[in-house]
Design a protein around this motif. Structure first.
Motif: not given
Length: 401
Positions: A22-41
């Motif tokens: 949203e801030q306009g960052f144009e570089g690569e972004i990676r999220i590494l999560g330990a759980e097998p699911l996408p981010p959740y509440q």
């Protein structure tokens, strides 16, 4: 444009990635999560998800298509084993990954009862992840009696859901009263009565000595005073600990969590931290806030500062808890309070915390107006007199003028 690697697939990690875009960052972004699911509440886990009123699709923060659309690489089921601050790389079981900016959003883990008193027995559950709740839900049909160890918000929320499902519930709190660490006596009294009215038994000053095993699973809770309570399952809700292992091993400063400065920077340049794992300076002390609003707000601060803004993080603490038909909303931090003003206005109840002449927090039970007004007063540094707050004929909104 430089790349950003985010360790942690929870609210803080997700928010950092999405707000960077949203801030306009144009570089690569990676999220590494330990759980097998996408981010959740996480908050609905002990409430709507446990009760079966929310499915997994509604629990997740965004559909999986969101990530490729935003140019965010989401890598699930991935545990980071090491951070090399010298070479600016992280290590996983499958290889190494370089970073320019690293965001630690590692969250927290539930505190477990020790193994030697039965903490790892079959039938003992935590309330922290989807996997935890799925395992607990599978147990519900065969559960007639449930023991909840811990009378904090998580334990009481789970107790409320179980009670509504027709399960006999007993809550064991080691402290003198439920919610002792997080709320005043008046709020504890309110929720004790709320649960008692619905048949939940609450035992305070009740320290667990042992979970008793029969045929390979938990069958009873034994207290230090010798009392024994039969049960079919146990939920443990005795708090969480910030995940700091990676940071400590990398030589990153830790103080009640991963220590960050006013700009959410850790002690190592280019490494940031946000959410439940991070402690930050607040009103002359170092605090760590376990809440969704804090995770989102810190993530936003990290994103803006990665983009080159030099913006100090200004926390505006607020929290909530849902139990039965009561929504508790909390504004501020009740540190150092020395008196409570009780406001009962047309059936709406709120507790106002004062430290000297300063208003520091408000607990509002089914009273969103007092919550919102109290929050605004705290943020503006305004403090009505306790006797004014206690007067139901006074329009609090006039105090904002």
């Amino acid at each position: 444009m430089k790349n950003v690697v985010i360790i942690g697939g929870g609210q803080a990690g997700f928010s950092t990635a999405s707000l960077l875009r949203e801030q306009g960052f144009e570089g690569e972004i990676r999220i590494l999560g330990a759980e097998p699911l996408p981010p959740y509440q996480r908050p609905p886990l002990s409430k709507a998800y446990l009760a079966g009123d929310m499915d997994l699709d509604r629990l997740t923060l965004r559909p999986e298509t969101f990530y490729p659309q935003q140019g965010i690489e989401l890598v699930v089921s991935t545990v980071v084993t090491r951070i090399d601050v010298t070479s600016r790389r992280i290590e996983t079981a499958t290889g190494r990954l370089a970073f320019d900016h690293l965001v630690l959003a590692t969250g927290a883990s539930p505190i477990r009862l020790p193994k030697d008193i039965g903490g790892l027995l079959d039938g003992v559950f935590q309330v922290r992840s989807v996997a935890d709740i799925d395992a607990l839900k599978a147990q519900v049909p065969s559960t007639r009696r449930l023991a909840v160890v811990g009378g904090g918000y998580i334990g009481l929320e789970a107790a409320a859901v179980a009670s509504k499902l027709g399960i006999e519930v007993q809550v064991f709190e080691a402290s003198e009263r439920i919610l002792q660490r997080v709320a005043c006596k008046e709020t504890s009294d309110f929720f004790r009565q709320l649960h008692s009215d619905r048949g939940v038994e609450i035992f305070e000053g009740a320290k667990v000595a042992e979970l008793v095993e029969r045929s390979g699973r938990v069958r009873a809770v034994k207290l230090e005073d010798g009392r024994l309570f039969e049960t079919d399952a146990v939920i443990v809700g005795i708090g969480i600990r910030p995940e700091t292992t990676l940071a400590e091993a990398a030589g990153i400063a830790v103080d009640n969590g991963i220590a960050v400065d006013a700009f959410c920077r850790t002690s190592v340049q280019g490494i940031w931290a946000a959410g439940d794992c991070a402690s930050f300076p607040f009103e002359g002390a170092r605090v760590r806030l376990e809440s969704v609003p804090n995770a989102i707000d810190m993530a936003g601060n990290v994103a803006r500062n990665i983009m080159g803004h030099r913006e100090a993080y200004r926390a505006k603490p607020w929290f909530w808890s849902d139990q039965y038909d009561v929504k508790l909303q909390i504004a501020g931090l009740n540190r150092g309070y020395d008196r409570i003003a009780v406001r009962l206005d047309r059936g709406k109840l709120s507790h106002w915390y004062y430290a000297g002449e300063r208003l520091v927090a408000v607990d509002a039970m089914n009273d969103p107006r007092s919550f919102l007004l109290g929050r605004q007063l705290i943020e503006r540094g305004h403090a009505p007199k306790p006797h004014e707050v206690a007067d139901p004929d006074l329009d609090l909104k006039a105090l904002l003028a």
